[in-house]
Design a protein around this motif. Sequence first.
Motif, mmCIF file in Angstrom:
data_model
loop_
_atom_site.group_PDB
_atom_site.id
_atom_site.type_symbol
_atom_site.label_atom_id
_atom_site.label_comp_id
_atom_site.label_asym_id
_atom_site.label_seq_id
_atom_site.Cartn_x
_atom_site.Cartn_y
_atom_site.Cartn_z
ATOM 1 N N ILE A 1 79.468 32.176 41.351
ATOM 2 C CA ILE A 1 78.375 31.676 42.189
ATOM 3 C C ILE A 1 78.937 30.919 43.393
ATOM 4 C CG2 ILE A 1 76.398 30.101 42.262
ATOM 5 C CD1 ILE A 1 75.909 30.892 39.273
ATOM 6 N N LEU B 1 76.678 35.051 34.765
ATOM 7 C CA LEU B 1 77.619 34.812 35.852
ATOM 8 C C LEU B 1 78.364 33.508 35.601
ATOM 9 C CD1 LEU B 1 75.151 35.542 38.781
ATOM 10 C CD2 LEU B 1 77.076 36.993 38.110
ATOM 11 N N THR B 2 79.608 33.457 36.012
ATOM 12 C CA THR B 2 80.341 32.201 35.935
ATOM 13 C C THR B 2 79.982 31.342 37.147
ATOM 14 O OG1 THR B 2 82.246 33.002 37.179
ATOM 15 C CG2 THR B 2 82.279 33.348 34.768
ATOM 16 N N GLY C 1 73.528 30.891 35.978
ATOM 17 C CA GLY C 1 74.673 31.640 35.465
ATOM 18 C C GLY C 1 74.396 32.230 34.089
#
Length: 185
Positions: A81, A76-77, A71
Motif C-alpha cells: 500500500i 495486501l501488505t 490490507g
Amino acid sequence: EVEEPRPYSEYIEWLGRQDRGKAEGYWRRALAGFQSPTALGVGGSRSGRVGYASRRMRLSEEMSERLRAVGREYQLTLNTIVQGAWGALLSCYSGEDDVVFGATVSGRESGLAGIERIVGVFINTLPVRVRVRGEEEVAWWLKRLQEEQVEARQYEYSSLPEVQKWSEIGAGERLFESLVIYENY
C-alpha cells in the motif's frame, strides 16, 4: 541460553551460489523499456537545483489500523500500500505513468536456512517499477504490484550496481531519484 551466532561467511557463500544469469534475466525484463530516472518534478536535479531531502512520516494508530483493515480486506501488505501510494504520487508529480523508485529490502528473507542467527548487514536497495493506469481499479492494481514484488524478492540478492548495469539507463545516470524505506515495527 543465547545461541552462538552463525558466521557471516555462510551468507557470502550463499550469495556466491545464486544464479546471476536468472537474476540478470529477471531485472532486464522488469526494467525493459525504462530509460530515464523518474524525477519528482518538484525541484529535483532536472530543474537545475541539486540536493536531497528526507521526510519521515509516522502514521497515527487510527490511520495505521484503517490501512491494516484495507490490507486484510484485499490481502495486501502495508508495504504494498505504501509503495503503491508513493508510485501514484511520483506519477502525479512527474507526469509519467511508468515510474521507478528505490526501496530497501531487509535481505533476511533469502533462502538461507538459519539466516536469523547470522549477525551482519543484509540490507539492499533495489528498484521498484510501478505502472500507473488510471482505468484500473486500485485494489487490483495494488494486487498486481504485490505480485511483482513477490517475484522480485527471489532476486533481492542482486546488487544495485548489477541491476543498474542490466537496465537500459545510461552509464553514469541514476536508476532512480527517490527512495522509500518502509519500517514495520
